[in-house]
Design a protein around this motif. Structure first.
Motif, PDB file in Angstrom:
ATOM      1  N   SER A 189      22.148 -98.619 116.573  1.00 54.89           N
ATOM      2  CA  SER A 189      21.908 -99.120 115.289  1.00 54.89           C
ATOM      3  C   SER A 189      20.442 -99.168 114.645  1.00 54.89           C
ATOM      4  N   LEU A 190      19.413 -99.158 115.608  1.00 56.68           N
ATOM      5  CA  LEU A 190      18.048 -98.997 115.314  1.00 56.68           C
ATOM      6  C   LEU A 190      17.724 -97.634 114.966  1.00 56.68           C
ATOM      7  N   MET A 191      18.311 -96.713 115.557  1.00 56.36           N
ATOM      8  CA  MET A 191      18.201 -95.302 115.279  1.00 56.36           C
ATOM      9  C   MET A 191      18.604 -95.038 114.021  1.00 56.36           C
ATOM     10  N   PHE A 192      19.788 -95.360 113.549  1.00 53.52           N
ATOM     11  CA  PHE A 192      20.414 -95.355 112.309  1.00 53.52           C
ATOM     12  C   PHE A 192      19.756 -95.981 111.172  1.00 53.52           C
ATOM     13  N   MET A 193      19.122 -97.225 111.367  1.00 52.57           N
ATOM     14  CA  MET A 193      18.404 -97.887 110.442  1.00 52.57           C
ATOM     15  C   MET A 193      17.151 -97.056 109.958  1.00 52.57           C
ATOM     16  N   MET A 194      16.488 -96.480 111.060  1.00 50.56           N
ATOM     17  CA  MET A 194      15.363 -95.877 110.903  1.00 50.56           C
ATOM     18  C   MET A 194      15.791 -94.438 109.716  1.00 50.56           C
ATOM     19  N   LEU A 195      16.644 -93.655 110.424  1.00 50.99           N
ATOM     20  CA  LEU A 195      16.879 -92.581 109.646  1.00 50.99           C
ATOM     21  C   LEU A 195      17.328 -92.835 108.153  1.00 50.99           C
ATOM     22  N   PHE A 196      18.456 -94.138 108.156  1.00 55.54           N
ATOM     23  CA  PHE A 196      19.134 -94.131 106.731  1.00 55.54           C
ATOM     24  C   PHE A 196      17.961 -94.712 105.956  1.00 55.54           C
ATOM     25  N   MET A 197      16.576 -95.448 106.219  1.00 59.56           N
ATOM     26  CA  MET A 197      15.698 -95.739 105.477  1.00 59.56           C
ATOM     27  C   MET A 197      15.030 -94.318 105.157  1.00 59.56           C
ATOM     28  N   ILE A 198      15.023 -93.511 105.705  1.00 60.76           N
ATOM     29  CA  ILE A 198      14.333 -92.319 105.266  1.00 60.76           C
ATOM     30  C   ILE A 198      15.095 -91.661 104.037  1.00 60.76           C
ATOM     31  N   SER A 199      16.527 -91.464 104.342  1.00 65.08           N
ATOM     32  CA  SER A 199      17.341 -91.198 103.249  1.00 65.08           C
ATOM     33  C   SER A 199      17.401 -91.715 101.985  1.00 65.08           C
ATOM     34  N   LYS A 200      17.289 -93.065 101.965  1.00 67.06           N
ATOM     35  CA  LYS A 200      17.346 -94.042 100.946  1.00 67.06           C
ATOM     36  C   LYS A 200      15.865 -94.563 100.275  1.00 67.06           C
ATOM     37  N   PHE A 201      14.925 -94.252 100.770  1.00 66.51           N
ATOM     38  CA  PHE A 201      13.698 -94.635 100.514  1.00 66.51           C
ATOM     39  C   PHE A 201      12.896 -93.251 100.320  1.00 66.51           C
ATOM     40  N   ASP A 202      13.566 -92.325 100.091  1.00 62.23           N
ATOM     41  CA  ASP A 202      12.476 -90.922 100.208  1.00 62.23           C
ATOM     42  C   ASP A 202      11.615 -90.907  98.987  1.00 62.23           C
ATOM     43  N   ARG A 203      11.484 -91.552  98.008  1.00 60.35           N
ATOM     44  CA  ARG A 203      10.566 -91.305  96.994  1.00 60.35           C
ATOM     45  C   ARG A 203       9.347 -92.283  97.204  1.00 60.35           C
ATOM     46  N   TYR A 204       9.386 -92.983  98.182  1.00 64.96           N
ATOM     47  CA  TYR A 204       8.073 -93.718  98.535  1.00 64.96           C
ATOM     48  C   TYR A 204       7.146 -93.047  99.197  1.00 64.96           C
ATOM     49  N   PRO A 205       6.133 -93.183  98.790  1.00 66.15           N
ATOM     50  CA  PRO A 205       4.907 -92.241  99.253  1.00 66.15           C
ATOM     51  C   PRO A 205       4.694 -92.168 101.041  1.00 66.15           C
ATOM     52  N   PHE A 206       4.963 -93.323 101.513  1.00 69.46           N
ATOM     53  CA  PHE A 206       4.736 -93.490 103.058  1.00 69.46           C
ATOM     54  C   PHE A 206       6.107 -92.696 103.569  1.00 69.46           C
TER      55      PHE A 206
ATOM     56  N   ILE B  12       8.636 -90.333 111.349  1.00 70.10           N
ATOM     57  CA  ILE B  12       9.719 -91.098 111.799  1.00 70.10           C
ATOM     58  C   ILE B  12      11.072 -90.496 112.286  1.00 70.10           C
ATOM     59  N   GLY B  13      11.502 -89.701 111.724  1.00 70.97           N
ATOM     60  CA  GLY B  13      12.559 -88.973 111.956  1.00 70.97           C
ATOM     61  C   GLY B  13      12.627 -88.384 113.544  1.00 70.97           C
ATOM     62  N   ASP B  14      11.415 -87.861 114.065  1.00 73.07           N
ATOM     63  CA  ASP B  14      11.390 -87.348 115.227  1.00 73.07           C
ATOM     64  C   ASP B  14      11.206 -88.512 116.183  1.00 73.07           C
ATOM     65  N   GLY B  15      10.358 -89.610 115.859  1.00 72.32           N
ATOM     66  CA  GLY B  15      10.299 -91.011 116.605  1.00 72.32           C
ATOM     67  C   GLY B  15      11.458 -91.697 116.862  1.00 72.32           C
ATOM     68  N   VAL B  16      12.489 -91.402 115.904  1.00 72.19           N
ATOM     69  CA  VAL B  16      13.760 -92.249 116.078  1.00 72.19           C
ATOM     70  C   VAL B  16      14.177 -91.938 117.530  1.00 72.19           C
ATOM     71  N   PHE B  17      14.044 -90.799 118.100  1.00 75.49           N
ATOM     72  CA  PHE B  17      14.866 -90.241 119.468  1.00 75.49           C
ATOM     73  C   PHE B  17      13.711 -90.751 120.511  1.00 75.49           C
ATOM     74  N   LEU B  18      12.925 -91.593 120.253  1.00 77.19           N
ATOM     75  CA  LEU B  18      12.284 -92.336 121.423  1.00 77.19           C
ATOM     76  C   LEU B  18      12.625 -93.457 121.681  1.00 77.19           C
ATOM     77  N   ILE B  19      13.390 -94.110 120.884  1.00 74.93           N
ATOM     78  CA  ILE B  19      14.132 -95.423 120.888  1.00 74.93           C
ATOM     79  C   ILE B  19      14.831 -95.642 122.106  1.00 74.93           C
ATOM     80  N   PRO B  20      15.610 -94.757 122.518  1.00 72.94           N
ATOM     81  CA  PRO B  20      16.518 -94.701 123.631  1.00 72.94           C
ATOM     82  C   PRO B  20      15.319 -94.844 125.195  1.00 72.94           C
ATOM     83  N   ALA B  21      14.352 -94.120 125.134  1.00 73.99           N
ATOM     84  CA  ALA B  21      13.417 -94.436 126.165  1.00 73.99           C
ATOM     85  C   ALA B  21      12.721 -95.622 126.209  1.00 73.99           C
ATOM     86  N   LEU B  22      12.612 -96.283 124.997  1.00 70.94           N
ATOM     87  CA  LEU B  22      12.049 -97.679 125.043  1.00 70.94           C
ATOM     88  C   LEU B  22      13.194 -98.621 125.688  1.00 70.94           C
TER      89      LEU B  22
END
Length: 185
Positions: free
Chosen positions: A146-163, A171-181
């Motif tokens: 769910s955490l991984m999904f939320m981060m990727l979903f935010m990339i797709s929905k807030f793609d026009r924000y400068p950050f 962010i997209g690569d960092g998502v795959f570090l969540i299971p290690a945490l």
């Protein structure tokens, strides 16, 4: 490199052989990308997702104590969907750069809007799969996915924000570090 060569002797031979086989598949992938000009390059994103998820199951597959059951594959299917969505998001965000540098991608072959629709279908499949994981009472893995999904979903929905525009790849690569945490905590 020295440490890796020393640790290699502690790995089961089956793990080494499966890893070498996966390495050959990756080599074949690079050769097809370099030497074969495909009409549609959707195979690139699909192949990367398959190789990544195959790499995740090498250890359980090669373990003497366990065998792969359908439940293990079912648990891995949300990861495959997340990897596919991530790769398609990257292809979508980098479409103008890829076109300028003549680097093939799924977004180039099927278009930006079609890629967006495929990502939406992946989100739907992911959420359906996640609901089944909850039915099997896998709360820990469901929270991670769910955490991984939320981060990727935010990339797709807030793609026009400068950050997001500047850091979507981090962010997209960092998502795959969540299971290690999860394993560290």
């Amino acid at each position: 490199m020295i440490i890796v060569s020393e640790l290699l002797f502690f790995l089961p031979i089956k793990t080494i052989l499966l890893g070498a086989l996966l390495g050959l598949v990756v080599l074949a992938y690079f050769l097809t990308i370099h030497f074969i000009k495909w009409e549609s390059v959707f195979h690139k994103e699909l192949m990367i997702a398959v190789v990544y998820c195959t790499g995740l199951i090498i250890t359980p597959l090669s373990s003497e104590a366990s065998s792969m059951h359908w439940e293990n594959i079912f648990m891995l299917s949300p990861m495959f969907l997340l990897v596919m969505a991530n790769l398609l998001l990257f292809a979508q965000k980098d479409i103008s750069f890829d076109e300028a540098s003549n680097f093939p991608s799924a977004s180039q072959s099927i278009g930006y809007k079609t890629t967006a629709k495929i990502i939406q279908v992946i989100w739907l499949l992911f959420l359906t799969n996640l609901s089944f994981l909850l039915l099997y009472e896998n709360i820990g893995i469901t929270i991670i996915y769910s955490l991984m999904f939320m981060m990727l979903f935010m990339i797709s929905k807030f793609d026009r924000y400068p950050f997001v525009e500047l850091h979507f790849r981090h962010i997209g690569d960092g998502v795959f570090l969540i299971p290690a945490l999860y394993f560290l905590l």
